[in-house]
Each structure stands twice: as structure tokens, then as C-alpha cells.
Design a protein around this motif. Sequence first.
Motif, short mmCIF file in Angstrom:
data_model
loop_
_atom_site.label_atom_id
_atom_site.label_comp_id
_atom_site.label_asym_id
_atom_site.label_seq_id
_atom_site.Cartn_x
_atom_site.Cartn_y
_atom_site.Cartn_z
N CYS A 242 0.86 -1.18 0.00
CA CYS A 242 0.00 0.00 0.00
C CYS A 242 0.89 1.23 0.00
O CYS A 242 1.70 1.42 0.91
CB CYS A 242 -0.92 0.01 1.21
SG CYS A 242 -1.93 1.49 1.33
N ARG A 243 0.74 2.07 -1.00
CA ARG A 243 1.58 3.24 -1.17
C ARG A 243 1.52 4.16 0.06
O ARG A 243 2.55 4.63 0.55
CB ARG A 243 1.13 3.99 -2.42
CG ARG A 243 1.85 5.31 -2.70
CD ARG A 243 1.26 5.92 -3.96
NE ARG A 243 1.87 7.21 -4.27
CZ ARG A 243 1.44 8.37 -3.78
NH1 ARG A 243 0.42 8.39 -2.94
NH2 ARG A 243 2.02 9.51 -4.12
N ASP A 244 0.32 4.42 0.57
CA ASP A 244 0.18 5.33 1.70
C ASP A 244 0.83 4.77 2.96
O ASP A 244 1.46 5.50 3.72
CB ASP A 244 -1.29 5.64 1.95
CG ASP A 244 -1.90 6.49 0.85
OD1 ASP A 244 -1.39 7.60 0.60
OD2 ASP A 244 -2.88 6.04 0.23
N VAL A 245 0.65 3.48 3.18
CA VAL A 245 1.26 2.85 4.36
C VAL A 245 2.78 2.84 4.22
O VAL A 245 3.51 3.06 5.19
CB VAL A 245 0.72 1.42 4.56
CG1 VAL A 245 1.44 0.72 5.71
CG2 VAL A 245 -0.78 1.46 4.83
N ALA A 246 3.26 2.62 3.01
CA ALA A 246 4.71 2.60 2.78
C ALA A 246 5.34 3.95 3.14
O ALA A 246 6.47 3.99 3.66
CB ALA A 246 5.01 2.25 1.33
N VAL A 247 4.63 5.03 2.88
CA VAL A 247 5.14 6.36 3.23
C VAL A 247 5.30 6.48 4.74
O VAL A 247 6.30 7.02 5.24
CB VAL A 247 4.19 7.46 2.69
CG1 VAL A 247 4.56 8.82 3.27
CG2 VAL A 247 4.24 7.49 1.17
N VAL A 248 4.33 5.97 5.49
CA VAL A 248 4.40 6.01 6.96
C VAL A 248 5.54 5.12 7.45
O VAL A 248 6.30 5.51 8.35
CB VAL A 248 3.07 5.58 7.58
CG1 VAL A 248 3.15 5.65 9.11
CG2 VAL A 248 1.92 6.46 7.09
N VAL A 249 5.65 3.94 6.89
CA VAL A 249 6.73 3.02 7.27
C VAL A 249 8.09 3.67 7.05
O VAL A 249 8.96 3.67 7.94
CB VAL A 249 6.64 1.70 6.48
CG1 VAL A 249 7.89 0.85 6.68
CG2 VAL A 249 5.40 0.91 6.89
N ASP A 250 8.28 4.24 5.88
CA ASP A 250 9.57 4.89 5.57
C ASP A 250 9.85 6.05 6.51
O ASP A 250 10.99 6.23 6.98
CB ASP A 250 9.57 5.37 4.12
CG ASP A 250 9.62 4.22 3.12
OD1 ASP A 250 9.91 3.08 3.53
OD2 ASP A 250 9.35 4.48 1.93
N GLY A 251 8.83 6.85 6.80
CA GLY A 251 9.02 7.99 7.69
C GLY A 251 9.35 7.56 9.11
O GLY A 251 10.21 8.16 9.77
N ALA A 252 8.65 6.53 9.60
CA ALA A 252 8.91 6.04 10.96
C ALA A 252 10.29 5.42 11.05
O ALA A 252 11.01 5.62 12.04
CB ALA A 252 7.84 5.02 11.36
N ARG A 253 10.69 4.68 10.03
CA ARG A 253 12.03 4.09 10.01
C ARG A 253 13.11 5.18 10.04
O ARG A 253 14.10 5.06 10.76
CB ARG A 253 12.22 3.24 8.75
CG ARG A 253 11.74 1.81 8.88
CD ARG A 253 12.40 0.94 7.81
NE ARG A 253 12.11 -0.45 8.04
CZ ARG A 253 11.29 -1.19 7.29
NH1 ARG A 253 10.67 -0.63 6.27
NH2 ARG A 253 11.09 -2.47 7.57
N ALA A 254 12.89 6.21 9.26
CA ALA A 254 13.87 7.30 9.20
C ALA A 254 13.98 8.01 10.55
O ALA A 254 15.07 8.41 10.96
CB ALA A 254 13.48 8.30 8.11
N ALA A 255 12.86 8.16 11.24
CA ALA A 255 12.85 8.87 12.51
C ALA A 255 13.39 8.03 13.67
O ALA A 255 14.06 8.54 14.57
CB ALA A 255 11.43 9.34 12.84
N LEU A 256 13.09 6.73 13.65
CA LEU A 256 13.40 5.87 14.79
C LEU A 256 14.64 5.00 14.59
O LEU A 256 15.19 4.48 15.56
CB LEU A 256 12.21 4.93 15.08
CG LEU A 256 10.88 5.59 15.41
CD1 LEU A 256 9.78 4.54 15.48
CD2 LEU A 256 10.96 6.35 16.72
N GLY A 257 15.07 4.86 13.32
CA GLY A 257 16.09 3.86 13.03
C GLY A 257 15.43 2.50 12.90
O GLY A 257 14.32 2.28 13.39
N GLU A 258 16.11 1.57 12.25
CA GLU A 258 15.51 0.26 11.99
C GLU A 258 15.12 -0.46 13.29
O GLU A 258 14.02 -0.99 13.42
CB GLU A 258 16.48 -0.61 11.19
CG GLU A 258 15.91 -1.96 10.79
CD GLU A 258 14.73 -1.88 9.83
OE1 GLU A 258 13.98 -2.86 9.72
OE2 GLU A 258 14.56 -0.81 9.19
N ALA A 259 16.02 -0.48 14.26
CA ALA A 259 15.74 -1.21 15.50
C ALA A 259 14.57 -0.59 16.26
O ALA A 259 13.69 -1.30 16.77
CB ALA A 259 16.99 -1.23 16.38
#
Length: 244
Positions: free
Chosen positions: A200-217
Amino acid sequence: MSQALDGLATIAAWRGADDEGLALRDEALELVRQLDAYEEVADLHCRRAERLLRAGDADAARAEYERAVDLVRRGGMSTTAAQIAWGLGEVARLAGDLAEARRWQTETLARVSAGWTDAEVRVAALTALGRVAQAGDDPAEARRRHREALDAALRRHNGSTDADAAEGLAGVLLAEGAAERAAWLLGVATAVRGLRVTACRDVAVVVDGARAALGEAGYVAALARGAALSHTEGRAALRALIRT
């Protein structure tokens, strides 16, 4: 048989197996076409278009909705007409035409009734209006619409609809700087749906943003906390979220 194929197509799309999902839906379409079942054919075109929208292919989705429009004119199907209005609104949003997107989603809400079969479309339209507001830099309206969508979803008992609404609200939380809570909410969506959606394109945007903010772990840990909830616990967490 066509309904079973459609269900398998939905699951395949959720797993990110778009080609498999589209092939299964094509098989279902071929079966119902042989019966001259206008409503079922139109509905399958809408569902096919929805998967294309989730993948970000607005042009292909528009073509599917145009095929459905002709069938709706022949059969006069109000619920399917609402699905088409929602889809055309999403096509407009992906194209950046927020005013047109808002117009279509407002029409969608006007078309749906309070019945069970229209509940999914209503939640989708409210979620879409939330994303339109977010894209238009109106965070208060975005939050209001996503909360309204989640409240409407929780009045029913459909884990997929609950999850869709939760994922919409996760986008608002991310925009507000609450990346950890957004990742947790994506996990809760997985818990109530019973399956993690990857296509899902919209969910992927949230996933990418959260990963960038929190780091992978950090992202994985927050997601796992939400996903570890049971279905009942997940719905309770979503209800509590509306009240905060």
C-alpha cells in the motif's frame, strides 16, 4: 467460486504479490462475465482498481473504474456507484488535485447509507478525506477525519476495515512527530487484520518515515509491540486511541 477467488486475490495483494492477486481477480471476472452478472462484474472491477490504487498506479485504476461505470449505469447499483466515486477521488488525490479528490469523497459519503454493506466504503471515504486534509496542510481536519473513520470502523466487526482506518491515523501521528506511536499503530493494524499489508503506497510512506525517525531497531520494536496484541486487545487499544 468467484468470491473465493476474489478473497484469495485480496490476501495475495496484502502480501505484496500483486501479479498473483490481479491474475486471481481476472479469473474471477471471467467467471462472473459468463453469467452476465453486472453487479458482480462491476464490483470486481472496483476491487481490481483498488489494488492498483494501493500500488500507486492511478491511470490503470481509472481505466478499471471507467469499465465499472458503464456496468453501474446498466444496473443502477448504489453501493458500487459509491465505490467508484471513492476510487475516482483517490485517483484525483494521487494526481495532486485535492479539490477534486475532496469533491469525490464528499459525493461518496452522500451516496452511502447506514447499512452494513456501505460501512467499508464510508470508512474508506473518511480516511481518504483525512489524507486529502493532510496533503493540504490542515492537520486538525486530518486528525478529525481519521478519528471519525476509526470510530465508524469500530462500530462494525471487520478487522480489515479497522486496520485501514488505523493506518490512516498512523500517518497523522507521524506528521505530528509521534513516529514511535505511529509505528506502534501500524503494528496494531496488523494485529486486528491478522496480516501485515506490504503493498500500500500510503502505508509505505508512513513506514519509511517512521524508520527514518526511529532507526531500523526502534521502528521494528515499536511495530512489534503493536503486532503482539490479540485481535481483542488491538480493538480495545484503537478505542482508547479515539478517546485521547
